[in-house]
Design a protein around this motif. Structure first.
Motif, PDB file in Angstrom:
ATOM      1  N   ASN A   1       0.878  -1.174   0.112  1.00 44.56           N
ATOM      2  CA  ASN A   1       0.077  -0.122   0.170  1.00 44.56           C
ATOM      3  C   ASN A   1       0.846   1.162  -0.036  1.00 44.56           C
ATOM      4  O   ASN A   1       1.913   1.336   0.705  1.00 44.56           O
ATOM      5  CB  ASN A   1      -0.859  -0.034   1.324  1.00 44.56           C
ATOM      6  CG  ASN A   1      -1.905   1.122   1.262  1.00 44.56           C
ATOM      7  OD1 ASN A   1      -1.323   2.179   1.833  1.00 44.56           O
ATOM      8  ND2 ASN A   1      -3.123   1.070   0.929  1.00 44.56           N
ATOM      9  N   HIS A   2       0.385   2.163  -0.866  1.00 40.44           N
ATOM     10  CA  HIS A   2       1.413   3.351  -0.837  1.00 40.44           C
ATOM     11  C   HIS A   2       1.603   4.234   0.392  1.00 40.44           C
ATOM     12  O   HIS A   2       2.742   4.728   0.636  1.00 40.44           O
ATOM     13  CB  HIS A   2       0.833   4.287  -2.103  1.00 40.44           C
ATOM     14  CG  HIS A   2       1.705   5.529  -2.396  1.00 40.44           C
ATOM     15  ND1 HIS A   2       1.617   6.616  -1.730  1.00 40.44           N
ATOM     16  CD2 HIS A   2       3.029   5.468  -3.163  1.00 40.44           C
ATOM     17  CE1 HIS A   2       2.190   7.784  -2.256  1.00 40.44           C
ATOM     18  NE2 HIS A   2       3.393   6.842  -2.832  1.00 40.44           N
ATOM     19  N   ARG A   3       0.447   4.627   0.755  1.00 42.73           N
ATOM     20  CA  ARG A   3       0.499   5.207   2.073  1.00 42.73           C
ATOM     21  C   ARG A   3       1.282   4.472   3.339  1.00 42.73           C
ATOM     22  O   ARG A   3       2.023   5.132   3.978  1.00 42.73           O
ATOM     23  CB  ARG A   3      -1.116   5.428   2.616  1.00 42.73           C
ATOM     24  CG  ARG A   3      -1.754   6.484   1.979  1.00 42.73           C
ATOM     25  CD  ARG A   3      -3.054   6.791   2.579  1.00 42.73           C
ATOM     26  NE  ARG A   3      -3.717   7.903   1.666  1.00 42.73           N
ATOM     27  CZ  ARG A   3      -3.655   9.078   2.291  1.00 42.73           C
ATOM     28  NH1 ARG A   3      -3.059   9.333   3.521  1.00 42.73           N
ATOM     29  NH2 ARG A   3      -4.373  10.293   1.729  1.00 42.73           N
ATOM     30  N   ASP A   4       1.004   3.263   3.246  1.00 38.75           N
ATOM     31  CA  ASP A   4       2.063   2.537   4.308  1.00 38.75           C
ATOM     32  C   ASP A   4       3.445   2.599   4.113  1.00 38.75           C
ATOM     33  O   ASP A   4       4.243   2.720   4.820  1.00 38.75           O
ATOM     34  CB  ASP A   4       1.418   1.007   4.385  1.00 38.75           C
ATOM     35  CG  ASP A   4       0.346   0.758   4.933  1.00 38.75           C
ATOM     36  OD1 ASP A   4      -0.421   1.738   5.523  1.00 38.75           O
ATOM     37  OD2 ASP A   4      -0.328  -0.253   4.623  1.00 38.75           O
ATOM     38  N   GLU A   5       3.976   2.568   2.603  1.00 38.78           N
ATOM     39  CA  GLU A   5       5.166   2.576   2.300  1.00 38.78           C
ATOM     40  C   GLU A   5       5.864   3.995   2.604  1.00 38.78           C
ATOM     41  O   GLU A   5       6.920   4.130   3.282  1.00 38.78           O
ATOM     42  CB  GLU A   5       5.270   2.502   0.924  1.00 38.78           C
ATOM     43  CG  GLU A   5       5.304   1.098   0.277  1.00 38.78           C
ATOM     44  CD  GLU A   5       6.074   0.110   0.689  1.00 38.78           C
ATOM     45  OE1 GLU A   5       7.316   0.370   0.606  1.00 38.78           O
ATOM     46  OE2 GLU A   5       5.615  -0.982   1.264  1.00 38.78           O
ATOM     47  N   VAL A   6       5.173   4.949   2.411  1.00 40.15           N
ATOM     48  CA  VAL A   6       5.463   6.462   2.768  1.00 40.15           C
ATOM     49  C   VAL A   6       5.585   6.288   4.202  1.00 40.15           C
ATOM     50  O   VAL A   6       6.598   6.872   4.936  1.00 40.15           O
ATOM     51  CB  VAL A   6       4.625   7.404   2.241  1.00 40.15           C
ATOM     52  CG1 VAL A   6       4.875   8.894   2.779  1.00 40.15           C
ATOM     53  CG2 VAL A   6       4.280   7.389   0.866  1.00 40.15           C
TER      54      VAL A   6
ATOM     55  N   LEU B   1       2.194  14.106   6.206  1.00 39.91           N
ATOM     56  CA  LEU B   1       3.127  13.695   5.335  1.00 39.91           C
ATOM     57  C   LEU B   1       3.623  12.260   5.655  1.00 39.91           C
ATOM     58  O   LEU B   1       3.475  11.214   5.145  1.00 39.91           O
ATOM     59  CB  LEU B   1       4.397  14.529   5.217  1.00 39.91           C
ATOM     60  CG  LEU B   1       4.170  15.886   4.503  1.00 39.91           C
ATOM     61  CD1 LEU B   1       5.397  16.835   4.389  1.00 39.91           C
ATOM     62  CD2 LEU B   1       3.694  15.845   2.972  1.00 39.91           C
ATOM     63  N   GLU B   2       3.579  12.188   7.044  1.00 40.14           N
ATOM     64  CA  GLU B   2       4.040  10.905   7.592  1.00 40.14           C
ATOM     65  C   GLU B   2       2.937   9.954   7.776  1.00 40.14           C
ATOM     66  O   GLU B   2       3.301   8.858   7.900  1.00 40.14           O
ATOM     67  CB  GLU B   2       4.600  11.079   9.082  1.00 40.14           C
ATOM     68  CG  GLU B   2       5.557   9.819   9.564  1.00 40.14           C
ATOM     69  CD  GLU B   2       6.250   9.990  10.798  1.00 40.14           C
ATOM     70  OE1 GLU B   2       5.823   9.453  11.809  1.00 40.14           O
ATOM     71  OE2 GLU B   2       7.322  10.760  10.898  1.00 40.14           O
ATOM     72  N   ARG B   3       1.704  10.323   7.455  1.00 43.79           N
ATOM     73  CA  ARG B   3       0.803   9.174   7.560  1.00 43.79           C
ATOM     74  C   ARG B   3       0.528   8.793   6.106  1.00 43.79           C
ATOM     75  O   ARG B   3      -0.222   7.989   5.784  1.00 43.79           O
ATOM     76  CB  ARG B   3      -0.636  10.319   7.793  1.00 43.79           C
ATOM     77  CG  ARG B   3      -1.038  10.459   9.382  1.00 43.79           C
ATOM     78  CD  ARG B   3      -2.204  10.706   9.896  1.00 43.79           C
ATOM     79  NE  ARG B   3      -2.787  11.844   9.151  1.00 43.79           N
ATOM     80  CZ  ARG B   3      -2.645  13.105   9.677  1.00 43.79           C
ATOM     81  NH1 ARG B   3      -2.077  13.226  10.781  1.00 43.79           N
ATOM     82  NH2 ARG B   3      -2.987  14.304   9.123  1.00 43.79           N
ATOM     83  N   GLY B   4       1.337   9.285   5.308  1.00 44.28           N
ATOM     84  CA  GLY B   4       1.487   8.881   4.174  1.00 44.28           C
ATOM     85  C   GLY B   4       0.900   9.599   2.757  1.00 44.28           C
ATOM     86  O   GLY B   4       0.893   9.070   1.903  1.00 44.28           O
ATOM     87  N   ASP B   5       0.557  10.822   3.284  1.00 43.16           N
ATOM     88  CA  ASP B   5      -0.185  11.706   2.136  1.00 43.16           C
ATOM     89  C   ASP B   5       0.992  12.677   1.516  1.00 43.16           C
ATOM     90  O   ASP B   5       1.078  13.845   2.103  1.00 43.16           O
ATOM     91  CB  ASP B   5      -1.221  12.446   2.878  1.00 43.16           C
ATOM     92  CG  ASP B   5      -2.064  13.236   1.680  1.00 43.16           C
ATOM     93  OD1 ASP B   5      -1.882  13.286   0.676  1.00 43.16           O
ATOM     94  OD2 ASP B   5      -2.838  14.226   2.288  1.00 43.16           O
ATOM     95  N   LEU B   6       1.490  12.145   0.513  1.00 43.33           N
ATOM     96  CA  LEU B   6       2.564  13.022  -0.300  1.00 43.33           C
ATOM     97  C   LEU B   6       2.271  13.666  -0.936  1.00 43.33           C
ATOM     98  O   LEU B   6       2.895  14.608  -1.815  1.00 43.33           O
ATOM     99  CB  LEU B   6       3.974  12.330  -0.670  1.00 43.33           C
ATOM    100  CG  LEU B   6       4.836  11.473   0.575  1.00 43.33           C
ATOM    101  CD1 LEU B   6       5.861  10.909  -0.296  1.00 43.33           C
ATOM    102  CD2 LEU B   6       5.316  12.661   1.229  1.00 43.33           C
TER     103      LEU B   6
END
Length: 300
Positions: free
Chosen positions: A2-7, A55-60
């Motif tokens: 999952n993209h958000r998890d990766e971030v 951002l750290e929650r995955g929202d870039l």
């Protein structure tokens, strides 16, 4: 993946690696987690605590290059980590451009010109994709990676060799731990470029399910470039070889790179490579039959 998890996991893991002292901040007391607090990263990056938390929650999505650069400096990211952060941001801002995957099919074969170029190189050379499938090789490259090809159907995969064929790989790599770290970091770097690569996802799932050593390293979110270096291997035929490598991206085959190995001229390792070349010339290797003398000629 999952993209958000990766971030989230990447930023969290980088933040945990930096102490307040390294960042020039007072250590304070009552720290419940290693590394910096979110608010401290926000201060170092000159963004609000609320925005960094987002951002750290995955929202870039929408994060500017200036913000990403500031994060990279605050988290002391190296070149590979910074590139990985930007890859993750590009994936968040738009659908990643589909990159040709010439080696996606197990039936893929190199163009004649590419194979000719490999065969013209007088040292071990092979072509790999970002998933570490070895999709083409010259004779000496096949001989150099004898154990790799002995244990797998083509295309042989260097990550499977490292983690699922440990009897051979731990014998082959003089420093198996370093080789394992690098292997996972290369795959993690590739994942950041394209989280939709189903074959890569399948490979990661397979290795995670079958190897605790892989699973532990994958969770660390370390990334690495693999453009050049030196390593020591224990070859089953000629013994220990200290060998350098250079990786060259193939513009005509996006997603593929050619790796060329060489030993220092006049060294013991150079002599062992020559012995390996002599052995390989007279040995049947998969895809590379022995070089037998033509009719009327004597073998040397």
């Amino acid at each position: 993946m999952n993209h958000r998890d990766e971030v989230r996991e990447f930023l969290t893991s980088r933040r945990a690696k930096i102490t307040p002292e390294q960042a020039g901040l007072p250590a304070g007391t009552r720290r419940r987690v290693p590394g910096l607090r979110r608010a401290e990263v926000a201060i170092l990056a000159s963004v609000s605590a609320e925005y960094y938390a987002q951002l750290e929650r995955g929202d870039l999505a929408g994060a500017s290059d200036a913000v990403l650069d500031a994060l990279a400096r605050a988290l002391r990211l190296d070149e590979a980590e910074r590139s990985h952060l930007f890859d993750l941001a590009r994936a968040a801002n738009r659908a990643p451009a589909a990159r040709p995957r010439h080696a996606a099919s197990r039936q893929w074969t190199p163009r004649p010109g590419l194979q000719q170029a490999l065969d013209a190189i007088g040292t071990p050379a092979y072509v790999q994709n970002g998933r570490l499938d070895v999709v083409a090789s010259n004779r000496l490259g096949r001989a150099f990676h004898l154990d790799l090809h002995a244990g797998q159907e083509p295309p042989a995969n260097l990550a499977r060799f490292c983690f699922l064929d440990t009897e051979r790989s731990q014998r082959f790599y003089a420093d198996w731990e370093a080789a394992a770290d690098l292997t996972v970091a290369i795959l993690r770097t590739e994942a950041g470029r394209d989280l939709r690569d189903q074959e890569l996802l399948d490979l990661v799932c397979e290795l995670s399910g079958r190897s605790e050593a892989f699973r532990t390293r994958w969770a660390a979110h370390d990334v690495r470039f693999h453009a050049s270096g030196v390593k020591t291997v224990n070859h089953p035929v000629v013994g220990e070889i200290e060998i350098g490598f250079e990786s060259l991206n193939l513009d005509a085959e996006p997603g593929l790179a050619m790796l060329i190995y060489s030993a220092a001229p006049g060294s013991d390792s150079d002599e062992r490579l020559r012995l390996l070349a002599s052995w390989a010339a007279s040995t049947d290797l998969p895809g590379h039959p022995a070089l037998r003398p033509s009719s009327g000629e004597r073998a040397p």
